[in-house]
Scaffold this active site. Structure first.
Site, PDB file in Angstrom:
ATOM      1  N   ASP A 164       0.832  -1.199   0.000  1.00 18.36           N
ATOM      2  CA  ASP A 164       0.000   0.000   0.000  1.00 18.36           C
ATOM      3  C   ASP A 164       0.869   1.253   0.000  1.00 18.36           C
ATOM      4  O   ASP A 164       2.010   1.248   0.449  1.00 18.36           O
ATOM      5  CB  ASP A 164      -0.968   0.010   1.188  1.00 18.36           C
ATOM      6  CG  ASP A 164      -0.273  -0.052   2.538  1.00 18.36           C
ATOM      7  OD1 ASP A 164       0.754  -0.760   2.646  1.00 18.36           O
ATOM      8  OD2 ASP A 164      -0.749   0.607   3.481  1.00 18.36           O
ATOM      9  N   GLU A 193       0.146  -1.031   5.998  1.00 16.17           N
ATOM     10  CA  GLU A 193       1.233  -0.409   6.753  1.00 16.17           C
ATOM     11  C   GLU A 193       1.061   1.103   6.814  1.00 16.17           C
ATOM     12  O   GLU A 193       1.365   1.731   7.831  1.00 16.17           O
ATOM     13  CB  GLU A 193       2.578  -0.755   6.119  1.00 16.17           C
ATOM     14  CG  GLU A 193       3.776  -0.535   7.039  1.00 16.17           C
ATOM     15  CD  GLU A 193       4.329   0.872   7.016  1.00 16.17           C
ATOM     16  OE1 GLU A 193       5.133   1.203   7.892  1.00 16.17           O
ATOM     17  OE2 GLU A 193       3.956   1.668   6.119  1.00 16.17           O
TER      18      GLU A 193
END
Length: 403
Positions: A72, A137
């Site tokens: 991400d 994250e």
């Protein structure tokens, strides 16, 4: 198609709009590269978050080396702040631009290509190679690495070494490796007063005035002295809100957001107790809510850091610096199931910025550093040999001593 395998894979990943918590097919792309090499690829979805656990186990005994990272990225922001479409990789003056170029899709591309080269060249390596990926994250980090780690712990999975591909370098590739991170402890303090008219202060109690000496005391407090690896713990106010917006009203309460970045020299309970003691000494009427977003972790210099430093020295000709500076990372979760955790990746000057980029010249050397570290920690099996670290020694390729 680029002649550089790392660049080709990186460009593919950048084109995937994996804005947290979306993965946008990144993990499936990487799993498709690993599966033909004998990796058991297990998607692990928790809530709205995609995670991947992939592992290749050798029949030869030896340690497990885990590579970890996230697919991400943070939002790109306004399009006009970018030279070109942030999700279309663009080369300019030797730099490759795109959201995630440095944080951390370049590392993921380099890791996977390094693994491919290593397994093809040394299919009989000892131990196991693993990859843990998350798409959570850059978000709240609730259903990502922490959940995968919980599942691995429940299975009794044993991890020896972990390299997180975070962008740790500063001026040039390999000049800094993170061997730990500070913890993060946040508080929201509500100081209760009595609202009233500014012309009649004797009928009110101003919470800002009452908090002022407490603020001075908290700022002046020395929480610890740090240690050989960590700087002293810091305390910072991030927000202070009070008032109705009117200029003639004493506020009824003040809300203060603050944060500790703390080392292994302090504990969560110890920091909490000292804050409450200061507040109580000043007889504040208050409420305080705490949030722990990460505990500190530390990997002292040892087998993993020496192997990585040796790989950087061989590939880049420089000595790396071990550091614990910066924010938190998923290493804080992995350290609970892995005895040695470090972070290594490209320079971080443009991460989370518009026009995020990476120097194209660093892609191949970064891949080579990861591969050299694999070669040092999981060498080809030789009859009668022992895994690295069993007797406290390292292979010569990792900077160890030879007889």
């Amino acid at each position: 198609m680029s002649a550089c395998p790392v660049r080709s894979l990186l460009e593919d990943l950048i084109r995937r709009r994996s804005v947290t918590p979306e993965d946008a097919g990144c993990q499936a792309t990487l799993a498709a590269r690993l599966a033909p090499l004998g990796f058991d690829c297990e998607p692990m979805r928790f809530g709205q978050v995609d995670n991947l656990w992939a592992v290749r186990r050798s029949p030869r005994p030896g340690p497990t080396l885990l590579f970890a990272g996230h697919t991400d990225v943070v939002p790109a922001g306004p399009r006009q702040w970018w030279h070109a479409d942030p999700f279309e990789p663009t080369e300019r003056d030797g730099l490759l631009y795109g959201r995630g170029a440095s944080d951390m899709k370049a590392s993921l591309a380099a890791i996977v290509v390094a693994i491919e080269e290593f397994v093809v060249a040394r299919p009989d390596h000892i131990g196991a190679i693993a990859l843990l990926l998350t798409s959570d994250e850059e978000g709240p980090s609730i259903d990502g690495t922490v959940r995968v780690v919980e599942a691995l712990r429940a299975r009794g999975e044993t991890l020896d070494y972990c390299i997180v591909g975070e962008p740790t370098s500063v001026r040039t590739l390999g000049d800094m490796v993170k061997n730990g991170r500070r913890g993060s402890l946040s508080g929201r303090l509500t100081v209760r007063g009595v609202q009233g008219h500014v012309a009649y202060p004797h009928l009110a109690r101003n919470p800002i005035h009452e908090f002022a000496p407490v603020l001075a005391a908290l700022v002046a407090e020395r929480w610890d002295d740090g240690n050989a690896y960590f700087p002293p713990t810091t305390w910072q106010v991030s927000n202070l809100n009070a008032g109705t917006g009117a200029g003639n009203v004493i506020p009824g309460e003040a809300v203060v957001d603050f944060n500790f970045r703390f080392s292994t020299a302090s504990t969560v309970d110890g920091l909490k107790a000292r804050v409450h003691a200061i507040l109580d000494t000043h007889r504040l009427d208050y409420a305080l809510d705490w949030t722990v977003s990460g505990l500190p972790f530390l990997t002292p210099r040892g087998t993993l850091s020496d192997a990585l430093a040796g790989a950087i020295r061989a590939e880049r000709g420089i000595e790396t610096e071990l550091s614990t500076t910066g924010g938190t990372s998923d290493g804080r979760f992995i350290s609970s199931v892995c005895r040695e955790v470090v972070e290594f990746g490209p320079p971080n000057a443009t991460i989370h910025k518009s026009n995020e980029c990476i120097a194209i010249e660093w892609l191949q050397p970064m891949k080579n550093v990861y591969r050299r570290t694999l070669e040092a920690l999981l060498p080809a099996w030789v009859c009668g040999s022992r895994p690295p670290g069993v007797d406290g020694s390292l292979p010569a390729a990792a900077g160890g001593r030879t007889s």
